[in-house]
Design a protein around this motif. Structure first.
Motif, PDB file in Angstrom:
ATOM      1  N   SER A  87      66.522   1.927  32.922  1.00 38.39           N
ATOM      2  CA  SER A  87      67.835   1.690  33.511  1.00 38.39           C
ATOM      3  C   SER A  87      68.374   2.898  34.264  1.00 38.39           C
ATOM      4  O   SER A  87      69.386   2.786  34.956  1.00 38.39           O
ATOM      5  N   VAL A  88      67.720   4.058  34.150  1.00 37.99           N
ATOM      6  CA  VAL A  88      68.222   5.252  34.839  1.00 37.99           C
ATOM      7  C   VAL A  88      67.450   5.532  36.125  1.00 37.99           C
ATOM      8  O   VAL A  88      67.513   6.637  36.659  1.00 37.99           O
ATOM      9  N   GLN A  89      66.740   4.520  36.642  1.00 33.16           N
ATOM     10  CA  GLN A  89      66.060   4.727  37.918  1.00 33.16           C
ATOM     11  C   GLN A  89      67.098   5.022  38.999  1.00 33.16           C
ATOM     12  O   GLN A  89      68.196   4.481  38.995  1.00 33.16           O
ATOM     13  N   GLY A  90      66.765   5.865  39.912  1.00 33.54           N
ATOM     14  CA  GLY A  90      67.715   6.308  40.929  1.00 33.54           C
ATOM     15  C   GLY A  90      68.526   7.484  40.426  1.00 33.54           C
ATOM     16  O   GLY A  90      68.616   8.519  41.100  1.00 33.54           O
ATOM     17  N   ILE A  91      69.107   7.361  39.264  1.00 29.59           N
ATOM     18  CA  ILE A  91      69.901   8.452  38.684  1.00 29.59           C
ATOM     19  C   ILE A  91      69.013   9.660  38.415  1.00 29.59           C
ATOM     20  O   ILE A  91      69.351  10.794  38.774  1.00 29.59           O
ATOM     21  N   MET A  92      67.857   9.416  37.778  1.00 26.69           N
ATOM     22  CA  MET A  92      66.956  10.532  37.508  1.00 26.69           C
ATOM     23  C   MET A  92      66.419  11.113  38.808  1.00 26.69           C
ATOM     24  O   MET A  92      66.254  12.333  38.940  1.00 26.69           O
ATOM     25  N   GLY A  93      66.168  10.241  39.781  1.00 23.85           N
ATOM     26  CA  GLY A  93      65.705  10.737  41.077  1.00 23.85           C
ATOM     27  C   GLY A  93      66.689  11.696  41.696  1.00 23.85           C
ATOM     28  O   GLY A  93      66.299  12.692  42.323  1.00 23.85           O
ATOM     29  N   SER A  94      67.990  11.427  41.507  1.00 21.01           N
ATOM     30  CA  SER A  94      68.995  12.321  42.085  1.00 21.01           C
ATOM     31  C   SER A  94      68.964  13.688  41.405  1.00 21.01           C
ATOM     32  O   SER A  94      69.116  14.730  42.065  1.00 21.01           O
ATOM     33  N   TYR A  95      68.755  13.710  40.079  1.00 18.45           N
ATOM     34  CA  TYR A  95      68.635  14.987  39.373  1.00 18.45           C
ATOM     35  C   TYR A  95      67.402  15.755  39.859  1.00 18.45           C
ATOM     36  O   TYR A  95      67.453  16.973  40.095  1.00 18.45           O
ATOM     37  N   TYR A  96      66.304  15.047  39.974  1.00 19.72           N
ATOM     38  CA  TYR A  96      65.062  15.711  40.395  1.00 19.72           C
ATOM     39  C   TYR A  96      65.161  16.198  41.836  1.00 19.72           C
ATOM     40  O   TYR A  96      64.619  17.254  42.185  1.00 19.72           O
ATOM     41  N   ALA A  97      65.872  15.429  42.686  1.00 20.90           N
ATOM     42  CA  ALA A  97      66.051  15.854  44.074  1.00 20.90           C
ATOM     43  C   ALA A  97      66.891  17.122  44.137  1.00 20.90           C
ATOM     44  O   ALA A  97      66.566  18.074  44.861  1.00 20.90           O
TER      45      ALA A  97
END
Length: 695
Positions: free
Chosen positions: A410-420
């Motif tokens: 459910s945190v797809q996209g959200i984790m990507g923003s942290y990693y970005a």
């Protein structure tokens, strides 16, 4: 009501899934009175009580018997029921047979000089206790479940195995049979605190016996217990709990004797992004996180226990161990994911299939990048933002193959923003990655700025176009890919942002990208289906907002394909109908008068030199309206277009007051009809007012 008693019926089961229980509770409140009414058992109010292990219906004032009834049915006229010799016809025989009588049993009654045959049946009173076994068995059978199971050696199916039945009319046991069980007067309590069995003396005592066995028997009561317990915890801790409606509903229906308790976890885990901690607690364990006065996540959380409150320390310790294990996983995956820049994960998107005929998520990423570029160019977005949009589109799906997202989906996209952000990507790019799935549901916020908005549009439109192209459009109530939700998201973004782009041209661009990638499909039919799909969603939204159906149809009749144009014009026209009735009256009257006489086949090329002064005034007004309407529509000033059309009312009224359109001279008549054709054509670019003329 004389000679009545309370009816209590309990279906005892293994633990029913939370949301299934909620739906069953709603069904039971309708099924029980309907079942009693179907066999004419008089009764009072029906109260429903449920918990994870039971469904209970208590019916007040149930009569001891049904009432005797005389049923009277009128049949065919005697002249039809009997021939000239007095012999019954097939009409009489069929009518009698259908009512369970012989022809000789039919009566004749006169009605205003015409005789009819009547069937009269006497339905005797029946003992309620004799009817209830089949009635209550039917209630069990009629409860609808998303999924059912069989157990033991019987063929019956229920959400979970049925373990006991209680059925009492007053103090009399009703022997309902189901799945090898016969109802009695023994219920069961809380699985651990008071398992039972517990004998129930009468129907009126059932709920009290259940309460006394550590079961809180209604959803509302359990919610109140939970909220009160959470409020006490908040006061004691100086913190605030997050109670999302979906999770709260689930927790309410997971426990029979809920007790809120406080647990803690190591503050070291707070270094992990908040969203993944909350996901681990809310989604996976149904715990409620606690926040401090500044809105920061704390290392404390609320547990709703279904166990013995006397063993709170043991219960809390067990739950803390569970949370620690989940958060350790989250921390491990997060730290491992950070060892590589987000861009490295894009290559691995080949490992994730988007849709069999449409390729992998890496293929989708390539398409979204291309479509984003087309949208960006069409919208005239600045070059600096174009670069950020392209970058966000390229990285948007990269986190799908990271360890944290694989484990906590459910945190797809959200984790990507942290990693970005950790990899040094621009802040707007990181935020767009987090927000490009928005809006996820009706009422959800759209992406905060144009970077996320364009990527979100590209992603959703690519999904819709691709799945329509391979024949995976929604059908009826089936929408496995949530395309309706995606379409509503597209419309919400366009509505709220006013991005100067054409949805139809964007659909065309997406289909071109698919064809360039080698996908074969009938472009014209798929294009039409997709446009109609978006128009249908917009029509539904407009009707929900109070716009009348004929207003929408009138605008659509002017060959509108753009949902945003449809929305703007339909709202303006509806506003004219509602708030400026005189303007709408002018529009409708002017159009109707001309439309009733026009002959489309004659065209609009009338001879100006042959016009009378009144006809020339109308011609000049039409010419001015054409220019005004065209300019207003070019600039999306639909209300101004309506005003320009309404101004035609006066000259067309004078025309009809002084002019005989259907003149005996064919040339004069044709010239006037061509003028009216041109008059009506001005309206056709705005809406088909004939659709609303009757209103």
């Amino acid at each position: 009501m004389a000679n009545t008693a309370t009816l209590a019926f309990e279906i005892g089961t293994e633990e029913i899934p939370a949301f299934d229980l909620k739906r069953a509770t709603e069904q039971l409140a309708e099924l029980v009175p309907a079942a009693l009414d179907a066999v004419r058992i008089p009764h009072g109010d029906v109260a429903v009580y449920t918990s994870p292990r039971r469904l209970i219906a208590v019916v007040a004032d149930v009569a001891a018997s049904t009432e005797a009834l005389e049923e009277v049915f009128r049949g065919p006229a005697v002249a039809i029921a009997f021939d000239e010799a007095g012999r019954p016809t097939k009409a009489a025989e069929g009518f009698a047979r259908g009512k369970g009588l012989s022809v000789d049993g039919l009566e004749r009654r006169d009605e205003n000089g015409t005789e009819y045959v009547y069937a009269v049946r006497q339905v005797p009173a029946q003992e309620t206790a004799a009817l209830l076994p089949s009635v209550l068995r039917g209630v069990i059978d009629d409860i609808s479940w998303p999924k059912s199971c069989r157990w033991g050696t019987t063929s019956e199916m229920f959400s979970r195995p049925v373990r006991w039945l209680v059925a009492l009319l007053g103090d009399e046991v009703i022997p309902v049979r189901y799945a090898g069980i016969t109802a009695g007067r023994a219920t069961r309590g809380h699985r651990f605190l008071a398992p039972g069995p517990h004998e129930v003396a009468s129907a009126d005592a059932l709920v009290d016996v259940v309460r006394g066995a550590y079961v809180v028997p209604t959803q509302a009561e359990r919610e109140a217990v939970i909220r009160d317990g959470v409020a006490a915890i908040e006061a004691a801790c100086g913190a605030t709990a997050e109670l999302p409606a979906k999770t709260l509903t689930e927790v309410i229906n997971l426990s029979e004797y809920p007790t809120p308790m406080v647990g803690t976890f190591d503050e070291e885990f707070l270094k992990v992004p908040e969203e993944i901690i909350v996901d681990a607690m809310l989604m996976h364990q149904r715990y409620f996180p606690l926040y401090d006065a500044d809105g920061n996540l704390t290392n404390r959380f609320v547990i709703v226990s279904n166990g013995d409150p006397a063993h709170e320390a043991t219960i809390v310790d067990g739950n803390e161990r569970v949370v620690a294990a989940r958060l350790y996983d989250a921390k491990f995956f997060y730290e491992e994911d950070l060892k590589r820049p987000l861009e490295d994960y894009v290559q691995r998107l080949d490992e994730v299939v988007f849709q069999e005929a449409l390729g992998t998520m890496r293929d989708k990423t390539a398409r979204v990048v291309k479509l984003s570029a087309r949208i960006t160019a069409a919208a005239g977005i600045e070059a600096s933002e174009m670069r950020d949009i392209a970058r966000a589109a390229y990285l948007a799906k990269a986190d799908l193959v990271t360890g944290a997202v694989v484990e906590f989906t459910s945190v797809q996209g959200i984790m990507g923003s942290y990693y970005a952000a950790a990899a040094g990507e621009p802040e707007r790019v990181a935020r767009a990655i987090a927000e490009h799935y928005r809006p996820r549901f009706s009422g959800d916020a759209i992406p905060a700025d144009v970077i996320g908005q364009v990527v979100a549009l590209s992603d959703k439109i690519d999904t819709i176009c691709g799945l329509f192209a391979v024949g995976q459009a929604p059908t009826g109530s089936s929408d496995p890919f949530a395309l309706r939700r995606a379409a509503l998201g597209v419309l919400a973004i366009l509505e709220e942002t006013g991005l100067p782009i054409s949805l139809v041209e964007t659909i065309d661009a997406s289909l071109i990208i698919y064809r360039e990638a080698g996908l074969e499909f009938d472009n014209a039919s798929v294009r039409r289906e997709i446009i109609d799909f978006f128009i249908t969603r917009e029509k539904v939204a407009l009707r929900d907002a109070g716009v009348k159906a004929d207003t929408i149809d009138a605008v659509l009749a002017s060959c509108i394909e753009e949902p945003m144009v449809l929305a703007a014009r339909a709202r303006a026209l509806e506003a004219a109908r509602t708030h400026e009735p005189e303007v709408f009256a002018d529009l409708a009257t002017a159009f109707a008068r001309a439309n009733n006489l026009r002959e489309i086949g004659l065209g609009t090329g009338y001879k100006t030199a042959e016009l009378t002064a009144v006809e020339r005034d109308l011609s000049d007004a039409v010419e001015a309206a054409e220019e005004a309407v065209a300019a207003a529509l070019r600039e999306d000033r639909f209300a101004d277009a309506l005003t320009a059309l309404a101004a035609l009312r006066a000259p067309v009224d004078r025309f009809f007051e002084t002019t005989m359109v259907m003149d005996e001279d064919a040339e004069v008549r044709a010239n006037r009809l061509k003028l009216l054709n041109r008059f009506a054509n001005v309206f056709s670019h705005v809406a088909d007012f004939g659709q609303m003329a009757k209103k």
